[in-house]
Design an enzyme around this catalytic site. Structure first.
Site, PDB file in Angstrom:
ATOM      1  N   LYS A   1     -15.664 -43.939  45.239  1.00  0.00           N
ATOM      2  CA  LYS A   1     -16.716 -43.125  44.639  1.00  0.00           C
ATOM      3  C   LYS A   1     -16.596 -41.667  45.063  1.00  0.00           C
ATOM      4  O   LYS A   1     -16.885 -40.753  44.299  1.00  0.00           O
ATOM      5  CB  LYS A   1     -18.079 -43.697  45.001  1.00  0.00           C
ATOM      6  CG  LYS A   1     -18.381 -45.021  44.302  1.00  0.00           C
ATOM      7  CD  LYS A   1     -19.757 -45.536  44.671  1.00  0.00           C
ATOM      8  CE  LYS A   1     -20.103 -46.764  43.838  1.00  0.00           C
ATOM      9  NZ  LYS A   1     -19.141 -47.846  43.962  1.00  0.00           N
TER      10      LYS A   1
ATOM     11  N   GLU B 105     -25.875 -38.972  49.331  1.00  0.00           N
ATOM     12  CA  GLU B 105     -26.352 -38.140  48.230  1.00  0.00           C
ATOM     13  C   GLU B 105     -27.869 -37.951  48.302  1.00  0.00           C
ATOM     14  O   GLU B 105     -28.581 -38.759  48.912  1.00  0.00           O
ATOM     15  CB  GLU B 105     -26.018 -38.789  46.879  1.00  0.00           C
ATOM     16  CG  GLU B 105     -24.550 -38.850  46.564  1.00  0.00           C
ATOM     17  CD  GLU B 105     -24.292 -39.465  45.204  1.00  0.00           C
ATOM     18  OE1 GLU B 105     -23.221 -39.181  44.634  1.00  0.00           O
ATOM     19  OE2 GLU B 105     -25.144 -40.232  44.698  1.00  0.00           O
TER      20      GLU B 105
ATOM     21  N   HIS C 102     -31.245 -52.570  44.179  1.00  0.00           N
ATOM     22  CA  HIS C 102     -30.175 -51.790  43.571  1.00  0.00           C
ATOM     23  C   HIS C 102     -29.267 -52.641  42.696  1.00  0.00           C
ATOM     24  O   HIS C 102     -28.159 -52.235  42.355  1.00  0.00           O
ATOM     25  CB  HIS C 102     -29.351 -51.059  44.637  1.00  0.00           C
ATOM     26  CG  HIS C 102     -30.179 -50.279  45.598  1.00  0.00           C
ATOM     27  ND1 HIS C 102     -30.888 -49.160  45.235  1.00  0.00           N
ATOM     28  CD2 HIS C 102     -30.453 -50.483  46.917  1.00  0.00           C
ATOM     29  CE1 HIS C 102     -31.545 -48.686  46.281  1.00  0.00           C
ATOM     30  NE2 HIS C 102     -31.303 -49.485  47.305  1.00  0.00           N
TER      31      HIS C 102
ATOM     32  N   ARG D 293     -13.914 -51.800  34.491  1.00  0.00           N
ATOM     33  CA  ARG D 293     -13.884 -53.213  34.116  1.00  0.00           C
ATOM     34  C   ARG D 293     -14.936 -53.449  33.036  1.00  0.00           C
ATOM     35  O   ARG D 293     -15.703 -52.544  32.677  1.00  0.00           O
ATOM     36  CB  ARG D 293     -14.209 -54.089  35.330  1.00  0.00           C
ATOM     37  CG  ARG D 293     -15.532 -53.711  35.988  1.00  0.00           C
ATOM     38  CD  ARG D 293     -15.915 -54.644  37.111  1.00  0.00           C
ATOM     39  NE  ARG D 293     -16.975 -54.131  37.953  1.00  0.00           N
ATOM     40  CZ  ARG D 293     -18.268 -54.145  37.685  1.00  0.00           C
ATOM     41  NH1 ARG D 293     -18.681 -54.626  36.527  1.00  0.00           N
ATOM     42  NH2 ARG D 293     -19.155 -53.672  38.536  1.00  0.00           N
TER      43      ARG D 293
END
Length: 660
Positions: free
Chosen positions: A116, A200, A235, A292
């Protein structure tokens, strides 16, 4: 096109790939672990090969075992599904080295988006907007804490190689950062074999909107519109829908262009999803790209009328994309609900067990069910506890919501805890129906979604009693002996009997009198003349005083699962001859809620702790579960150490409650 493909996965996605392959005339090879010997995907495939023991690391994550199975089967290509090795560049490269076509993107594209942190750096260079944060390689905890402070709390710690909601922690202040970081790294290492994280800014009330993209080997890239995946727990997505509510044509075009630019930047081929986090004012930021097929791909298929697995196969076989961007059209609205074996009231704790009884809604144009589970199958602790994906479609969002509520109300699951009733409340929640969406919806609407346990209405006990009486009558017909008769006849007159049931702490008695027209049932001050029919799948067509009522009553040992009006009431038949169970004494040990592995001990033996203090971390189904103190008291001893495997119900901690 290929003649034979191997599916390097299990469960519903393996079954999903088999369905399309069969339609295209392609033979399929399934792989299975020792836990999946009789699994549905094994039964459906043309061939099946064992690849190892139950643990995923020794089977579905073993590149060597899967490539050996492909070699033995003579497969030409490998479909990785999602999860497991689907985003593993080493696996993609190993397939190519073995002369197999990997039905997915090039290894370079997976590598580019697999981290990421690296993906965000790449997107920043491409001009795609990013959430403020730290995406660097230096993983020194003190540096990460300093970066978090500079960004400003609350912050999000996220596994760099993550996915599926694993390895994510929200941190509200500096005092909580180090503990959250350690927990996040442990979970990331266990799930992905990589403990690197990024930090973040945590956006307030964001929406999670993703774009489905597709590329071919000739440089063509298209998007197939967006999906809103904002409704999440831990999440992880719970509901997904397409198109996103409130999406303007201009915003869709901008997000679609950004998604296609992201795909072109890495030479993307095949199915992929570019995920964005969106603020209430419409600003959107690149979050990650999943290289994917996504779990929620069926909603895109429902609104476009396309088969994305077929597109994957054609692109992998060096064909052009079947359609250009302007040829892809959007029609109606689709919603997907993930039906899980879990207990929403206990923090969505995964559940295990055997599906002793499973009835699903009827499939058709408006309703689709993707599942790798059938009645009699077991949900084990080794893999994700998904039972099925329920997908509905209709001309509008309002009609699709009505379809979903109707379909959820038709589900009948006995043998394992599940989230069907929670999903019904979620879909009916005013915040969802009005499209007031964000990733915190479930927490925000907690009062509506987790109501206090209600008392079972009298008709539940009447139905349980009627089902028993009708079943006894059926058995008497089979056994023609006069001693087996269940007509209530006695020399001294009609017989009466009492059937007792317990719901929660309440015991209710149903008085039964046999009458010529059926049974006179009395309960909670009500008295009805009851009759009806019991179907082969425990369907009960009851008649109370001339009024008809449809329900299902499933017997599981002493429990009666009464499905009525979209709810399942579980009542226990009370045996008047049995002794009442003794209550558990105060104190004692704390039991494992499910099989798992101890990964951390958080208190010292002999330590005095307050109620709710974390004592132990258990890893199960790739998630961490913290065991806490049930009251103020003393940790006398731990029964297991770090790394030990424990079974369901195992006593983990010897704990002594403090004196009142």
């Amino acid at each position: 096109m290929f003649d034979k493909i191997l599916i390097a996965n299990r469960g519903e996605i393996a079954c999903r790939v088999i369905r399309t392959a069969r339609r295209l005339g392609i033979r399929t090879v399934a792989v299975y672990s020792d836990a999946d010997v009789g699994a549905r995907h094994v039964r459906l495939a043309d061939e099946a090969l064992r690849i190892g023991p139950a643990p995923a690391r020794e089977s579905y994550l073993s590149i060597t075992a899967i490539l050996d199975a492909a070699r033995r089967s003579g497969a030409q290509a490998v479909h990785p599904g999602y999860g497991f090795l689907s985003e593993n560049e080493d696996f993609a490269e190993a397939c190519a080295a073995a002369g197999l076509v990997f039905i997915g993107p090039p290894a370079a594209a997976i590598r580019a988006m697999g981290s990421k942190s690296a993906a965000k750096s790449l997107m920043e260079k491409a001009g795609v907007p990013l959430v403020p944060g730290y995406h660097g390689e230096d993983q020194d905890p003190n540096l990460l804490a300093a970066k978090a402070a500079a960004i400003g709390f609350p912050v999000l710690i996220k596994a760099s190689a993550g996915g599926g909601g694993k390895g994510i922690r929200i941190v509200n202040g500096p005092d909580d950062f180090m503990a959250a970081l350690a927990s996040c790294k442990r979970e990331a290492s266990a799930a992905f074999g990589d403990d690197k994280v990024l930090v973040e800014r945590y956006l307030q009330r964001p929406r999670h909107i993703e774009m489905q993209v597709f590329g071919d080997r000739f440089g063509n890239v298209v998007h197939l519109f967006e999906r809103d995946c904002s409704v999440q727990r831990r999440h992880q997505k719970v509901l997904e829908e397409a198109p996103a509510p409130g999406m303007s044509a201009e915003r869709r075009a901008a997000m679609g262009a950004a998604a296609c630019d992201a795909a072109r930047a890495i030479g993307y081929v095949g199915a992929g999803t570019v995920e964005f986090i969106c603020e209430p004012d419409g600003r959107f930021y690149f979050m990650e790209m999943n290289t994917r097929l996504q779990v929620e791909h069926p909603v895109t298929e429902m609104i476009t009328g396309l088969d994305l697995v077929e597109w994957q196969l054609r692109v992998a076989a060096d064909e052009l994309l079947p359609l250009a961007q302007e040829q892809i059209t959007l029609r109606g609205h689709a919603i997907e609900a993930r039906v899980y074996a879990e207990d929403p009231s206990r923090g969505f704790l995964p559940a295990t067990g055997t599906l002793n009884h499973l009835q699903t809604p009827a499939e058709g144009v408006h309703v689709r069910i993707d599942s790798g589970i059938e009645e009699g199958d077991a949900i084990t602790p080794h893999y994700d506890p998904m039972i099925a994906k329920l997908i509905v479609w209709d001309d509008s969002r309002e009609r699709a919501i009505a379809r979903m509520l109707q379909a959820l109300g038709s589900y009948r699951i006995v043998g394992v805890g599940n989230n069907v009733e929670f999903l019904s409340r979620l879909v009916a929640c005013p915040a969802f129906t009005s499209a007031d969406l964000d990733t915190g919806l479930i927490e925000r609407e907690h009062g509506y979604l987790f109501p206090a346990v209600a008392e079972a209405p009298a008709e539940v006990f009447l139905l349980a009693a009627l089902a028993r009486l009708l079943r006894e009558r059926q058995d008497a017909v089979v056994d023609a002996s006069p001693w087996a008769a269940r007509d209530g006849w006695r020399v001294t007159g009609a017989a009466r009997r009492v059937l007792a049931y317990r719901h929660a702490e309440r015991e209710v008695k149903v008085t039964v009198a046999y009458e010529a027209g059926g049974f006179r049932l009395s309960c909670d001050g009500q008295s009805v003349l009851a009759g009806g029919e019991l179907g082969p799948r425990d369907e009960l067509r009851a008649v109370f005083d001339g009024s008809r009522l449809n329900a299902t009553v499933v017997v599981a040992q002493e429990r009666r699962h009464v499905f009525l009006h979209g709810r399942c009431w579980v009542v226990a038949a009370v045996d008047p001859l049995a002794r009442s169970a003794q209550g558990r004494e105060a104190g004692g040990g704390l039991a494992a809620p499910m099989p798992g592995k101890v990964v951390a001990l958080l208190a010292q033996a002999g330590a005095a702790v307050e109620r709710g203090a974390p004592l132990l971390v258990l890893e199960a189904m790739k998630m961490e579960h913290t065991i806490t103190a049930p009251a103020a008291g003393t940790v006398k001893a731990y029964r297991y150490g770090v790394g030990d495997q424990v079974s369901d119900g195992a006593e983990l901690v010897e704990f002594e409650e403090a004196a009142p």
